[in-house]
Motif scaffolding. Structure first.
Motif, mmCIF file in Angstrom:
data_model
loop_
_atom_site.group_PDB
_atom_site.id
_atom_site.type_symbol
_atom_site.label_atom_id
_atom_site.label_comp_id
_atom_site.label_asym_id
_atom_site.label_seq_id
_atom_site.Cartn_x
_atom_site.Cartn_y
_atom_site.Cartn_z
ATOM 1 N N GLN A 458 -16.432 45.455 -38.234
ATOM 2 C CA GLN A 458 -17.471 44.563 -38.738
ATOM 3 C C GLN A 458 -18.391 44.045 -37.637
ATOM 4 O OE1 GLN A 458 -17.607 44.362 -42.005
ATOM 5 N NE2 GLN A 458 -15.694 45.545 -42.138
ATOM 6 N N GLY A 459 -18.419 44.702 -36.519
ATOM 7 C CA GLY A 459 -19.216 44.237 -35.385
ATOM 8 C C GLY A 459 -18.310 43.883 -34.225
ATOM 9 N N TYR A 460 -18.728 42.922 -33.417
ATOM 10 C CA TYR A 460 -17.958 42.546 -32.239
ATOM 11 C C TYR A 460 -17.212 41.243 -32.468
ATOM 12 C CZ TYR A 460 -19.935 46.263 -29.400
ATOM 13 O OH TYR A 460 -20.268 47.492 -28.901
ATOM 14 N N SER A 461 -15.906 41.251 -32.115
ATOM 15 C CA SER A 461 -15.093 40.036 -32.162
ATOM 16 C C SER A 461 -15.121 39.377 -30.792
ATOM 17 C CB SER A 461 -13.648 40.374 -32.544
ATOM 18 O OG SER A 461 -13.593 40.984 -33.816
ATOM 19 N N VAL A 462 -15.201 38.060 -30.780
ATOM 20 C CA VAL A 462 -15.302 37.309 -29.532
ATOM 21 C C VAL A 462 -13.992 36.557 -29.288
ATOM 22 C CG1 VAL A 462 -16.592 35.542 -28.267
ATOM 23 C CG2 VAL A 462 -17.781 37.073 -29.873
ATOM 24 N N MET A 463 -13.474 36.629 -28.077
ATOM 25 C CA MET A 463 -12.297 35.837 -27.743
ATOM 26 C C MET A 463 -12.645 34.356 -27.865
ATOM 27 S SD MET A 463 -10.210 35.367 -24.135
ATOM 28 C CE MET A 463 -9.549 37.016 -23.990
ATOM 29 N N PRO A 464 -11.874 33.578 -28.638
ATOM 30 C CA PRO A 464 -12.169 32.146 -28.765
ATOM 31 C C PRO A 464 -11.694 31.376 -27.528
ATOM 32 C CG PRO A 464 -10.239 32.714 -30.064
ATOM 33 C CD PRO A 464 -10.756 34.005 -29.494
ATOM 34 N N GLY A 465 -12.366 31.604 -26.453
ATOM 35 C CA GLY A 465 -11.998 31.034 -25.158
ATOM 36 C C GLY A 465 -12.539 31.936 -24.075
ATOM 37 N N GLY A 466 -11.841 32.028 -22.975
ATOM 38 C CA GLY A 466 -12.291 32.889 -21.886
ATOM 39 C C GLY A 466 -11.628 32.497 -20.599
ATOM 40 N N LEU A 467 -12.137 33.053 -19.529
ATOM 41 C CA LEU A 467 -11.615 32.768 -18.193
ATOM 42 C C LEU A 467 -12.622 31.891 -17.456
ATOM 43 C CD1 LEU A 467 -9.496 33.254 -15.966
ATOM 44 C CD2 LEU A 467 -10.801 35.282 -15.293
ATOM 45 N N SER A 468 -12.295 30.616 -17.312
ATOM 46 C CA SER A 468 -13.167 29.694 -16.578
ATOM 47 C C SER A 468 -12.700 29.605 -15.137
ATOM 48 C CB SER A 468 -13.146 28.302 -17.219
ATOM 49 O OG SER A 468 -13.694 28.345 -18.512
ATOM 50 N N ARG A 469 -13.649 29.458 -14.231
ATOM 51 C CA ARG A 469 -13.316 29.344 -12.807
ATOM 52 C C ARG A 469 -14.128 28.205 -12.201
ATOM 53 N NH1 ARG A 469 -14.663 34.856 -12.704
ATOM 54 N NH2 ARG A 469 -16.043 34.619 -10.923
ATOM 55 N N THR A 470 -13.526 27.498 -11.274
ATOM 56 C CA THR A 470 -14.214 26.419 -10.564
ATOM 57 C C THR A 470 -14.034 26.610 -9.069
ATOM 58 O OG1 THR A 470 -12.242 25.018 -10.671
ATOM 59 C CG2 THR A 470 -13.870 24.755 -12.414
ATOM 60 N N GLY A 471 -15.037 26.222 -8.315
ATOM 61 C CA GLY A 471 -14.935 26.277 -6.864
ATOM 62 C C GLY A 471 -14.036 25.172 -6.339
ATOM 63 N N GLU A 472 -13.540 25.358 -5.132
ATOM 64 C CA GLU A 472 -12.687 24.343 -4.517
ATOM 65 C C GLU A 472 -13.399 23.593 -3.395
ATOM 66 O OE1 GLU A 472 -8.311 25.087 -4.275
ATOM 67 O OE2 GLU A 472 -8.946 27.173 -4.328
ATOM 68 N N SER A 473 -14.603 24.040 -3.030
ATOM 69 C CA SER A 473 -15.325 23.393 -1.943
ATOM 70 C C SER A 473 -16.461 22.538 -2.502
ATOM 71 C CB SER A 473 -15.898 24.444 -0.991
ATOM 72 O OG SER A 473 -16.947 25.148 -1.615
ATOM 73 N N HIS A 474 -17.056 21.726 -1.647
ATOM 74 C CA HIS A 474 -18.173 20.870 -2.037
ATOM 75 C C HIS A 474 -19.491 21.645 -2.053
ATOM 76 C CE1 HIS A 474 -16.089 16.991 -2.060
ATOM 77 N NE2 HIS A 474 -15.412 17.433 -1.028
ATOM 78 N N LYS A 475 -19.475 22.889 -1.555
ATOM 79 C CA LYS A 475 -20.722 23.638 -1.455
ATOM 80 C C LYS A 475 -21.289 23.909 -2.837
ATOM 81 C CE LYS A 475 -19.505 25.918 2.901
ATOM 82 N NZ LYS A 475 -19.273 27.185 3.581
ATOM 83 N N GLU A 476 -22.575 23.804 -2.937
ATOM 84 C CA GLU A 476 -23.258 24.000 -4.211
ATOM 85 C C GLU A 476 -23.561 25.486 -4.364
ATOM 86 O OE1 GLU A 476 -27.089 22.079 -6.560
ATOM 87 O OE2 GLU A 476 -26.911 21.957 -4.399
ATOM 88 N N ALA A 477 -22.682 26.179 -5.036
ATOM 89 C CA ALA A 477 -22.858 27.624 -5.192
ATOM 90 C C ALA A 477 -22.170 28.080 -6.470
ATOM 91 C CB ALA A 477 -22.270 28.369 -3.997
ATOM 92 N N ILE A 478 -22.665 29.152 -7.024
ATOM 93 C CA ILE A 478 -22.026 29.743 -8.198
ATOM 94 C C ILE A 478 -20.673 30.305 -7.776
ATOM 95 C CG2 ILE A 478 -22.169 31.658 -9.833
ATOM 96 C CD1 ILE A 478 -25.150 31.222 -9.951
ATOM 97 N N VAL A 479 -19.680 30.111 -8.612
ATOM 98 C CA VAL A 479 -18.342 30.592 -8.304
ATOM 99 C C VAL A 479 -18.294 32.085 -8.576
ATOM 100 C CG1 VAL A 479 -15.892 30.288 -8.752
ATOM 101 C CG2 VAL A 479 -17.458 28.373 -9.061
ATOM 102 N N SER A 480 -18.257 32.885 -7.530
ATOM 103 C CA SER A 480 -18.258 34.338 -7.726
ATOM 104 C C SER A 480 -17.014 35.006 -7.186
ATOM 105 C CB SER A 480 -19.494 34.958 -7.054
ATOM 106 O OG SER A 480 -19.503 34.650 -5.676
ATOM 107 N N ASN A 481 -16.351 34.376 -6.239
ATOM 108 C CA ASN A 481 -15.172 34.981 -5.623
ATOM 109 C C ASN A 481 -13.912 34.403 -6.249
ATOM 110 O OD1 ASN A 481 -13.260 36.118 -4.019
ATOM 111 N ND2 ASN A 481 -14.059 35.339 -2.077
ATOM 112 N N ILE A 482 -13.201 35.223 -7.007
ATOM 113 C CA ILE A 482 -12.023 34.735 -7.726
ATOM 114 C C ILE A 482 -10.970 34.217 -6.752
ATOM 115 C CG2 ILE A 482 -10.094 35.426 -9.207
ATOM 116 C CD1 ILE A 482 -11.922 37.294 -10.649
#
Length: 859
Positions: A458-482
Motif C-alpha cells: 500500500q505504499g511506504y510504511s514509516v517506522m514510528p520512531g527512529g535513531l536520534s543522536r546528540t553531540g557530546e561537545s559544546h561545539k555548534e555542529a550537526i551531529v554526523s559522526n556516530i
C-alpha cells in the motif's frame, strides 16, 4: 522544583533534583523540550518531572545499567582489529519525544519522499527521462561511481525498486524538520533504534509504560513481509539471508542483531557462491539456494566479476544472477546513486516532473558547484555553508565553513575552483537542542534524527520512531559522526494506548527454523577454532600456575625439575625457542620470558594471543552467542586488561593468582556451552575443536614432561606438576596413595575413561561426534578418513602397555616408547583436524574478474 522564565530554578526544598540550575537557552536553534518562555513543552513535561524526582546518583545508576545492558548485548560500533577494546554503543536515557500530530505530518512527508526516490531510481535505470529533459545534469549521474551501468534495465519484483530508505532529519530554528541526506544503498541504524528501545524500556520502564509510546514491532514485521514477498513468483518458502561485510564492519552488531530478530542467517561473501545461474549458500549440508539477499555490502563491492575486482566482500557472478531474475537484492544494486548530495538541489524540479507535486517535507537548501551561478554563490558565502563532496566516500568529510580560519577558507576555495563539479554546498542548520544527561546533570546538545521507511503493498510504511543522536561537545555542529555522539530512543506518542502486539519472533514461520539449522561453513569453522583457542589458553594457564607454585614453594626446586618445568612452558605454548635453549642465566632469571609468554599478544602461542584469537572468533559468530555467553566474554576482556596491569612491572608477587580469574571465566564458558547450548551442529563443532585441542595439549604435555628420565625426587615433582595442571593430583593420590610411578600417572592421564581430561576420553568423544556430522558425498564406501584416524588413535591408546611406556630405553636414555606413541598421536590428531577442515570448512577461491585475468597475461 519550579519552572520559571529563562532558566530552571531548583527550589531550596528539593535539593536532590538532577535538573541543572541553569539549562542552556539555545541561540538560533530550536529547543526540543522547552518553549521560548522556558516552560516545558506539554509532551515533554511527564518525563522531565520524572527525572526531577531522581537524585544525581539514581540517574547515574540508571545510566550505568543501560550501558551494562548494551555491553552484555554486545552492542558495539566502529570495531577495530583489537577484540579487547570494542566501542560500546553509547545511549542517553532521556528519549527524544515527538507528539502525535507533528509525527503524522512527518510520516506523510517521509512516505512521499520514499515514493519520489523510488521513481527516480526507476527512471535512472530505465527510460532516463530526467536526463533527457534536462531535469538533472547528466554529469552528476554519469560521473558518479554510484551509477552502475551494468544495472541498467534490472528490476526488482513488485511495485517498488527502493525497498528500504533512511532519511536524516534536522530541525531548523523555526522547529520545522528538513532533510539533510538520504541513505539508499545499505541503510543502517534501524537495528540500533530497536536496541535503544529494548534498553530504555527496561531501564525506565514506568516512564515508557505511562507515555503511550508507539511500538516498533509492526515496522519490522512489515520489513520481514516485504522481503518474503520478493521471491513469491517462484517459491512460497524463500530462503532470505543478510549479507554482511564481516565482523569488523562498523555496524556488525546491528547486522547480527537484526538477523536474529528477523530470523535470517547472517552470511558473508565467502559463504555464498554462484552455480547454474543461481546463488547458493555453502553449508554443512551442501549447497542451499538463496532467494533474497538483504545486503549490508556497498554496491561496488558486491560482485568481483563485474564490479570491483579487488573486493573480498562480494559474490563473484552475483550481478549476472540478479539480471536473470533468480535472486533479489534489497536494496537493489545501483541504488547508491540516490545518495549523491548534488541530487538534492534538483529535488523540487524532479518532484514536479515525476509526481506533479512538491515535497511536504522540505530538503535543506543545496547548491551544486558544477553550476556557474551556484559556484559564485558558494564562494561568496562560504562562511555560512557546509561543503560536501559530490561523491560521498568513507574517507571524505564535510567542511563547516564557519569553523574555518582565513587561511583554510582560501585553501578550500582553491580546491573547489580546481574541480567545482566535485563539490556540493548546503545551508548550515545547527540542529535542534535536546536534553542529554552528561557530567552528572541535564544539558542541552544539538541533535539529529534518522527515520526509516520500508516498501509495502500500500505504499511506504514509516517506522514510528527512529535513531536520534546528540553531540557530546559544546561545539555548534550537526551531529554526523556516530562514534562521537550519544544515541537516543525516539518516542512517538500515540493518541491512545496501543494494543500489545505479538513479538516478531513469535511470528517466524516454522520453515525458518529448519533453515537456521543449515549453518554456513564459516560459522562452524569459527566455533571450531573458538573451542580450540579457549582450550589452548586454559591448559597453558593451568600449567603456568603450577610452575609458579612449584618455583615459589617452601622447598627449593632442584635444577633438573626447574629446567624441565620451564621447558614444558615453552613447549606447551609453542613460544620457541624460549627455555629450550636456555643458559644458566636465563634459568636463574626466567621472569622476563614468563611475562612474555603470558602478556605478549603479538607472540604466537602466548596466553594473550590465544585469548585474543578466541575473542576474534567469538566476534565472527556474535549472532550465535547467548546473552550469558556474551557476559562471560566481556568478563574475559576485563580480566585480560587486569592481567596487563598486573604485569606492567614484570611478574607480580603472586603470579599464579593473576591467572585465576581468567581460568575461572574459561571454565564458566565451557560449562555454559555444555549445560545450556542446544546440541546442534554449532555445538558439535565447538566440542570437536575443544576435544581435539585438549587431546593435542595432553599428548604434548606427556611428551614434554615424562619422556626424559629424572632422579626420583625430581621425577615425582614433575609427575605431580603434570597432574596438578590437569586437576588430577587429588584423584591420583586417593587412588595410588604415595606410589608416584610414571606408569600410574599414564594410567590416569591416558586410558582412564572416567577422567574427562584423559586422552582416551577425548578420542572417544571425538568418535561420538563424528557420527553426528553430515555425510558429504564420498567416492568410496566405508568409514570416512577422519573416522579411521580417530579409531586408530583410540586403538593405539587402548592397546598401549603402560609399563613398557614407563621404561627407560638404555640406548636413548629416554622413555622412547612413550615419546614415539605421543608423537604418533599428535601427528594423527593434526591430520584429523586437516581432514575436518578440508571437508567441512570453506577454503575455495571464487571466480575472478575476466578483465583482471586478462591483464595478468603476458601479451
Amino acid at each position: 522544583m519550579q519552572f520559571q522564565t529563562g532558566t530552571f530554578v531548583t527550589s531550596m526544598i528539593d535539593q536532590k533534583s538532577t535538573l541543572p540550575s541553569a539549562y542552556d537557552t539555545p541561540v538560533n536553534a530550536y529547543d526540543e523540550a522547552f518553549m521560548e518562555d522556558r516552560q516545558p513543552r506539554p509532551h515533554w513535561e511527564p518525563i522531565l518531572r520524572s527525572m526531577e524526582n531522581l537524585t544525581a546518583e539514581e540517574m547515574h545508576d540508571r545510566q550505568r545499567r543501560a550501558q551494562r545492558i548494551l555491553r552484555e548485548d554486545g552492542a558495539t560500533y566502529n570495531l577495530t582489529s583489537d577484540p579487547l577494546t570494542p566501542s560500546v554503543w553509547s545511549l542517553d536515557l532521556i528519549p527524544n519525544i515527538i507528539e502525535t500530530n507533528e509525527w503524522l505530518s512527518i510520516e506523510q512527508g517521509l512516505a512521499q519522499r520514499s515514493t519520489l526516490f523510488d521513481l527516480i531510481l526507476k527512471d535512472l535505470y530505465g527510460p532516463q527521462e530526467l536526463l533527457k529533459n534536462g531535469i538533472i545534469p547528466s554529469e552528476i549521474i554519469f560521473s558518479h561511481p554510484g551509477f552502475l551501468r551494468p544495472c541498467h534495465g534490472v528490476t526488482v519484483p513488485g511495485e517498488h525498486q527502493l525497498l528500504l530508505h533512511a532519511v536524516d532529519l534536522v530541525r531548523n530554528p523555526m522547529g520545522q524538520f528538513q532533510v539533510i541526506s538520504d541513505r539508499t544503498q545499505v541503510p543502517s541504524g534501524a537495528g540500533y533504534a530497536l536496541e535503544n528501545r529494548a534498553v530504555v524500556s527496561r531501564v525506565i520502564a514506568n516512564n515508557f509504560r505511562e507515555s503511550q509510546v508507539r511500538r516498533l514491532a509492526g515496522f519490522f514485521q512489515s520489513f520481514k513481509n516485504m522481503l518474503s514477498s520478493l521471491s513469491s513468483q517462484w517459491t512460497d518458502t524463500p530462503r532470505i539471508v543478510m549479507l554482511s561485510p564481516g565482523a569488523y564492519s562498523s555496524t556488525y552488531f546491528e547486522q547480527a542483531y537484526l538477523s536474529n530478530y528477523l530470523g535470517f542467517p547472517l552470511v558473508q561473501g565467502s559463504d555464498l557462491t554462484v552455480r547454474n545461474g543461481a546463488v547458493w549458500m555453502k553449508s554443512l549440508n551442501g549447497l542451499a539456494r538463496v532467494d533474497v539477499i538483504l545486503r549490508r555490502v556497498d554496491d561496488a563491492y558486491c560482485d568481483q566479476a563485474e564490479l570491483r575486482a579487488d573486493s573480498f566482500l562480494g559474490v563473484p557472478g552475483l550481478l549476472e544472477v540478479v539480471r536473470a531474475g533468480n535472486v533479489v537484492l534489497a536494496n537493489p544494486l545501483g541504488s547508491g546513486i540516490l545518495e549523491a548530495p548534488a541530487l538534492l538541489k534538483f529535488l523540487p524540479a524532479i518532484s514536479e516532473f515525476l509526481m506533479g507535486e512538491q515535497l511536504t517535507l522540505p530538503t535543506v537548501t543545496t547548491w551544486w558547484c558544477g553550476d556557474a551561478d551556484d559556484l559564485h554563490y558558494v564562494l561568496s558565502n562560504l562562511s555560512h555553508l557546509i561543503i560536501k563532496p559530490t561523491i560521498r566516500r568513507h574517507d571524505t568529510n564535510s567542511i563547516y565553513g564557519h569553523t574555518l580560519t582565513e587561511k583554510q577558507k582560501l585553501s578550500t576555495i582553491e580546491k573547489i575552483k580546481r574541480n567545482p563539479h566535485l563539490y556540493t554546498a548546503q545551508s548550515y542548520i545547527p540542529g535542534s537542542m535536546s536534553p542529554i544527561w552528561l557530567d552528572e546533570k541535564i544539558q542541552a546538545r544539538p541533535s539529529l534524527m534518522r527515520a526509516f521507511t520500508v516498501s509495502g503493498p500500500q505504499g511506504y510504511s514509516v517506522m514510528p520512531g527512529g535513531l536520534s543522536r546528540t553531540g557530546e561537545s559544546h561545539k555548534e555542529a550537526i551531529v554526523s559522526n556516530i562514534s562521537g555522539s550519544k544515541s537516543k530512543d525516539t518516542w512517538v506518542l500515540a493518541a491512545e494506548p496501543e494494543p500489545q502486539a505479538a513479538s516478531i519472533i513469535e511470528q517466524v514461520l516454522l520453515q525458518d527454523e529448519a533453515l537456521q539449522a543449515n549453518l554456513p561453513s564459516r560459522v562452524v569453522e569459527n566455533l571450531f577454532w573458538m573451542g580450540r583457542y579457549a582450550e589452548r589458553a586454559e591448559i597453558s594457564m593451568r600449567l603456568l600456575r603450577t610452575i609458579f607454585k612449584q618455583m615459589n614453594g617452601i622447598d627449593p626446586l632442584p635444577e633438573e625439575s626447574r629446567r624441565t618445568l620451564l621447558e614444558m612452558a615453552s613447549t606447551q605454548t609453542g613460544c620457541l625457542p624460549g627455555f629450550m635453549e636456555a643458559d644458566e642465566e636465563l634459568l636463574a632469571n626466567p621472569e622476563a620470558e614468563l611475562v612474555s609468554i603470558i602478556t605478549d599478544g603479538s607472540r604466537a602461542g602466548s596466553i594473550k594471543a590465544n585469548l585474543q584469537a578466541m575473542l576474534s572468533c567469538s566476534e565472527q559468530v556474535k549472532e550465535m552467542l547467548s546473552a550469558d555467553t556474551r557476559i562471560i566474554i566481556n568478563e574475559l576482556r576485563d580480566h585480560i586488561h587486569e592481567l596487563d596491569r598486573a604485569y606492567t612491572n614484570g611478574l607480580p608477587s603472586a603470579p599464579e593468582e593473576s591467572l585465576d580469574s581468567l581460568v575461572t571465566s574459561l571454565l564458566a564458558l565451557s560449562g555454559l556451552n555444555h549445560e545450556s547450548m542446544l546440541r546442534g551442529l554449532d555445538w558439535t563443532f565447538q566440542e570437536i575443536g575443544r576435544r581435539t585441542e585438549r587431546a593435542l595439549q595432553t599428548a604434548t604435555l606427556l611428551r614434554s614432561s615424562l619422556t626424559k628420565p629424572l632422579p626420583a625426587t625430581s621425577q615425582q615433582q614433575i609427575l605431580e606438576s603434570v597432574l596438578l595442571s590437569v586437576e588430577a593430583l587429588i584423584s591420583f593420590r586417593r587412588r595410588y596413595r604415595n606410589r608416584a610411578r610414571v606408569a600410574y600417572g599414564l594410567d590416569l592421564l591416558m586410558i582412564d575413561g572416567t577422567n574427562p581430561r584423559s586422552l582416551l576420553y577425548q578420542v572417544e568423544q571425538l568418535r561420538k561426534y563424528i557420527k553426528e556430522l553430515p555425510r558429504n558425498e564420498t567416492t568410496s564406501a566405508g568409514l570416512s578418513p577422519e573416522h579411521k584416524i580417530i579409531i586408530k588413535s583410540l586403538n593405539d591408546i587402548q592397546l598401549a602397555d603402560l609399563e613398557e611406556l614407563a621404561k627407560i630405553n638404555e640406548k636413548t636414555q629416554s622413555r622412547h616408547a612413550l615419546e614415539q606413541l605421543m608423537t604418533e598421536l599428535l601427528d594423527q590428531l593434526e591430520q584429523f583436524t586437516v581432514l575436518i577442515s578440508d571437508k567441512y570448512f570453506d577454503h575455495t577461491a571464487g571466480p575472478q574478474s575476466l578483465t583482471e585475468a586478462i591483464r595478468g597475461v603476458a601479451l
